[in-house]
Design a protein around this motif. Structure first.
Motif, PDB file in Angstrom:
ATOM      1  N   LYS A   4       0.871  -1.346  -0.047  1.00 60.86           N
ATOM      2  CA  LYS A   4       0.128   0.020  -0.129  1.00 60.86           C
ATOM      3  C   LYS A   4       0.851   1.321   0.038  1.00 60.86           C
ATOM      4  O   LYS A   4       0.446   2.335  -0.658  1.00 60.86           O
ATOM      5  CB  LYS A   4      -0.943   0.092   1.065  1.00 60.86           C
ATOM      6  CG  LYS A   4      -2.097  -1.126   1.216  1.00 60.86           C
ATOM      7  CD  LYS A   4      -2.571  -1.419   2.473  1.00 60.86           C
ATOM      8  CE  LYS A   4      -3.498  -0.371   2.887  1.00 60.86           C
ATOM      9  NZ  LYS A   4      -4.154  -0.649   4.375  1.00 60.86           N
ATOM     10  N   SER A   5       1.871   1.291   0.820  1.00 60.64           N
ATOM     11  CA  SER A   5       2.831   2.515   0.779  1.00 60.64           C
ATOM     12  C   SER A   5       4.354   2.083   1.312  1.00 60.64           C
ATOM     13  O   SER A   5       4.489   0.928   1.706  1.00 60.64           O
ATOM     14  CB  SER A   5       2.351   3.365   1.895  1.00 60.64           C
ATOM     15  OG  SER A   5       2.337   2.722   3.213  1.00 60.64           O
ATOM     16  N   SER A   7       8.177   3.937   2.544  1.00 64.02           N
ATOM     17  CA  SER A   7       8.756   5.149   3.005  1.00 64.02           C
ATOM     18  C   SER A   7      10.154   4.819   3.149  1.00 64.02           C
ATOM     19  O   SER A   7      10.636   3.640   3.560  1.00 64.02           O
ATOM     20  CB  SER A   7       8.361   5.661   4.251  1.00 64.02           C
ATOM     21  OG  SER A   7       6.974   5.907   4.412  1.00 64.02           O
ATOM     22  N   ASN A  18       8.231   9.312   0.481  1.00 63.34           N
ATOM     23  CA  ASN A  18       7.097   8.431   0.787  1.00 63.34           C
ATOM     24  C   ASN A  18       6.387   8.273  -0.420  1.00 63.34           C
ATOM     25  O   ASN A  18       6.011   8.881  -1.322  1.00 63.34           O
ATOM     26  CB  ASN A  18       6.174   9.142   1.683  1.00 63.34           C
ATOM     27  CG  ASN A  18       6.938   9.323   3.082  1.00 63.34           C
ATOM     28  OD1 ASN A  18       7.415   8.437   3.720  1.00 63.34           O
ATOM     29  ND2 ASN A  18       6.895  10.702   3.522  1.00 63.34           N
ATOM     30  N   PHE A  19       5.698   6.999  -0.666  1.00 60.94           N
ATOM     31  CA  PHE A  19       4.835   6.532  -1.793  1.00 60.94           C
ATOM     32  C   PHE A  19       3.712   6.104  -1.366  1.00 60.94           C
ATOM     33  O   PHE A  19       3.449   5.139  -0.482  1.00 60.94           O
ATOM     34  CB  PHE A  19       5.870   5.575  -2.721  1.00 60.94           C
ATOM     35  CG  PHE A  19       7.056   6.162  -3.512  1.00 60.94           C
ATOM     36  CD1 PHE A  19       7.165   7.015  -4.511  1.00 60.94           C
ATOM     37  CD2 PHE A  19       8.148   5.849  -2.726  1.00 60.94           C
ATOM     38  CE1 PHE A  19       8.144   7.436  -5.001  1.00 60.94           C
ATOM     39  CE2 PHE A  19       9.510   6.386  -3.017  1.00 60.94           C
ATOM     40  CZ  PHE A  19       9.315   7.203  -4.306  1.00 60.94           C
ATOM     41  N   GLU A  20       2.440   6.088  -2.248  1.00 62.47           N
ATOM     42  CA  GLU A  20       1.058   5.699  -1.854  1.00 62.47           C
ATOM     43  C   GLU A  20       1.028   4.899  -3.316  1.00 62.47           C
ATOM     44  O   GLU A  20       1.220   5.623  -4.268  1.00 62.47           O
ATOM     45  CB  GLU A  20       0.099   6.456  -1.645  1.00 62.47           C
ATOM     46  CG  GLU A  20       0.205   7.259  -0.521  1.00 62.47           C
ATOM     47  CD  GLU A  20       0.203   6.512   0.880  1.00 62.47           C
ATOM     48  OE1 GLU A  20      -0.570   5.462   0.788  1.00 62.47           O
ATOM     49  OE2 GLU A  20       0.631   7.032   1.927  1.00 62.47           O
ATOM     50  N   PHE A  21       0.799   3.492  -3.321  1.00 63.71           N
ATOM     51  CA  PHE A  21       0.622   2.728  -4.610  1.00 63.71           C
ATOM     52  C   PHE A  21      -0.682   2.440  -4.885  1.00 63.71           C
ATOM     53  O   PHE A  21      -1.655   2.265  -3.989  1.00 63.71           O
ATOM     54  CB  PHE A  21       1.633   1.550  -4.540  1.00 63.71           C
ATOM     55  CG  PHE A  21       2.872   1.820  -4.264  1.00 63.71           C
ATOM     56  CD1 PHE A  21       3.707   2.655  -5.139  1.00 63.71           C
ATOM     57  CD2 PHE A  21       3.723   1.347  -3.175  1.00 63.71           C
ATOM     58  CE1 PHE A  21       4.965   2.839  -5.091  1.00 63.71           C
ATOM     59  CE2 PHE A  21       4.974   1.656  -3.055  1.00 63.71           C
ATOM     60  CZ  PHE A  21       5.677   2.491  -3.952  1.00 63.71           C
ATOM     61  N   ASN A  26       1.823   0.213 -11.167  1.00 60.22           N
ATOM     62  CA  ASN A  26       2.351   1.324 -10.726  1.00 60.22           C
ATOM     63  C   ASN A  26       3.528   1.700 -11.576  1.00 60.22           C
ATOM     64  O   ASN A  26       4.349   0.659 -11.804  1.00 60.22           O
ATOM     65  CB  ASN A  26       2.666   1.232  -9.230  1.00 60.22           C
ATOM     66  CG  ASN A  26       1.913   1.211  -8.134  1.00 60.22           C
ATOM     67  OD1 ASN A  26       1.085   2.292  -7.864  1.00 60.22           O
ATOM     68  ND2 ASN A  26       1.263   0.013  -7.781  1.00 60.22           N
ATOM     69  N   HIS A  73       4.268  -0.988   4.137  1.00 56.22           N
ATOM     70  CA  HIS A  73       3.016  -1.267   4.436  1.00 56.22           C
ATOM     71  C   HIS A  73       1.909  -2.180   3.610  1.00 56.22           C
ATOM     72  O   HIS A  73       1.788  -1.942   2.444  1.00 56.22           O
ATOM     73  CB  HIS A  73       1.965  -0.064   4.993  1.00 56.22           C
ATOM     74  CG  HIS A  73       2.573   0.637   6.221  1.00 56.22           C
ATOM     75  ND1 HIS A  73       1.809   0.763   7.523  1.00 56.22           N
ATOM     76  CD2 HIS A  73       3.775   1.380   6.377  1.00 56.22           C
ATOM     77  CE1 HIS A  73       2.476   1.541   8.290  1.00 56.22           C
ATOM     78  NE2 HIS A  73       3.740   1.872   7.776  1.00 56.22           N
ATOM     79  N   LYS A  82       3.169  -4.628   8.517  1.00 52.96           N
ATOM     80  CA  LYS A  82       4.147  -3.679   8.337  1.00 52.96           C
ATOM     81  C   LYS A  82       5.354  -4.392   8.606  1.00 52.96           C
ATOM     82  O   LYS A  82       5.942  -4.867   9.373  1.00 52.96           O
ATOM     83  CB  LYS A  82       4.119  -2.651   9.532  1.00 52.96           C
ATOM     84  CG  LYS A  82       5.286  -1.486   9.499  1.00 52.96           C
ATOM     85  CD  LYS A  82       4.842  -0.191  10.349  1.00 52.96           C
ATOM     86  CE  LYS A  82       5.749   0.536  10.400  1.00 52.96           C
ATOM     87  NZ  LYS A  82       5.721   1.791  11.250  1.00 52.96           N
TER      88      LYS A  82
END
Length: 364
Positions: A4-5, A7, A18-21, A26, A73, A82
């Motif tokens: 999900k993300s 860092s 930071n990335f949100e996928f 992606n 995450h 995590k």
């Protein structure tokens, strides 16, 4: 399973990012050197506790920094997970899952199944047998923790036997009873490893051939075969037959640590007779077969990383690969490319959601 993300702190060229996928596709796009491959490597690091491209931990820490942290995450089996990998110069690397530190890295292998396809895979064709053995062992280990344990025991015994052979030579002495202790253990562990490799390849090879035919439209015939002296005789006999040679060389010259894979196209070694496009298609087929095998064993869709997938492939083969992954059988996909427009044109043809992440000098 979905990442999900992510860092990163002081990882390679990234100071802090930071990335949100997206849960499906992606695309990491940008010029060479901005860190696209480093992000894929960080995701690989979370699954395997090490870099795919540089196994020396300290060299993955950003210049002028003393540590790195990779924080991922995930959502797996409807649970949040995590995973953190951290390293400090001069200290042992640490892997934590949900704030609990693993006693050994091997406990973590297979928890976050992942397959990477990268230009660095060409080493499987061009380098020595060690690289190809690592490929086999890596695939089996993701779904068989007992195999990894046996492999580690075997490697330790080989190292101890080699040390004993060196001791005999240095001191001009020889004690066959001491050597026999190691021989018995090598025979036991080596037999297990050989049987599991042979069983794996019996399942894997037909999957690989089907994948290659899909990518190449059946234009060429490829083959993959397992080469091991244990297919003909037991390791105990091989060790006995090669005792004089081992004493002279001062190391163990036979065993499953000398096994290899043979790669051929139209009946000839692909290393010598395959074009760059054919070699890349061969490697992609290997990795997609790896994906299929791991998925079948774990009942989880591995994360798939495609690093510079468009390099050295004609448009027709790229189109075949994209059609293959435009399928519910695949889970989350990460693609890196230097051409944002080319990447978006390709993923637009796919009936899956996607996200374009543009990178520039260590920033998104």
């Amino acid at each position: 399973m979905i990442l999900k993300s992510l860092s990163l702190i002081n990882y390679k060229n990234f100071e802090a990012i930071n990335f949100e996928f997206d849960h499906k596709i992606n695309c990491l796009v940008g010029n060479n050197g901005v860190g696209k491959t480093n992000i894929l490597d960080a995701i690989y690091h979370l699954s395997f506790g090490k870099s795919y491209f540089n196994p020396i931990t300290s060299q993955n820490i950003r210049h002028t920094s003393d540590f790195f942290v990779i924080d991922g995450h995930y959502e797996k089996d409807e649970r949040d997970e995590k995973v953190i990998v951290s390293a400090k110069r001069g200290q042992k690397k640490v892997i934590k899952r949900n704030a609990k530190t693993y006693d050994t890295f091997s406990e973590h292998i297979g928890f976050l199944p992942l397959v990477i396809i990268s230009p660095a895979d060409r080493d499987l064709i061009t380098e020595g047998s060690d690289t190809r053995r690592k490929f086999i062992d890596g695939v089996i280990s993701q779904s068989d923790s007992g195999y990894l344990s046996t492999l580690l025991k075997y490697s330790k015994i080989v190292s101890q036997r080699n040390s004993l052979l060196k001791y005999f030579s240095a001191n001009n002495t020889f004690d066959p009873t001491q050597l026999e202790i190691y021989n018995l253990q090598l025979d036991e562990f080596g037999s297990i490893i050989h049987k599991k490799r042979a069983a794996f390849l019996e399942t894997f090879i037909p999957i690989f051939i089907n994948r290659y035919h899909a990518i190449s439209s059946g234009q060429e015939e490829v083959s993959l075969s397992y080469q091991s002296k244990l297919s003909e005789t037991s390791l105990s006999i091989l060790l006995e037959q090669n005792l004089a040679k081992d004493r002279m060389l001062q190391y163990t010259s036979v065993g499953v640590h000398k096994d290899d894979l043979s790669f051929e196209i139209d009946g000839h070694p692909i290393k010598k007779f395959g074009s760059q496009g054919q070699q890349k298609s061969f490697l992609i087929a290997l990795k997609l077969a790896q994906f299929d095998f791991i998925k079948k064993q774990s009942n989880v869709n591995p994360i798939l990383l495609l690093d510079d997938i468009f390099d050295k492939l004609d448009e027709k083969r790229v189109e075949h690969i994209i059609k293959l992954v435009d399928d519910q059988n695949f889970g989350q996909l990460f693609i890196s490319d230097t051409h944002a427009d080319r990447t978006e044109d390709v993923v637009k043809k796919i009936s899956q959601s996607y996200k374009i992440i543009k990178l520039e000098n260590g920033h998104a």
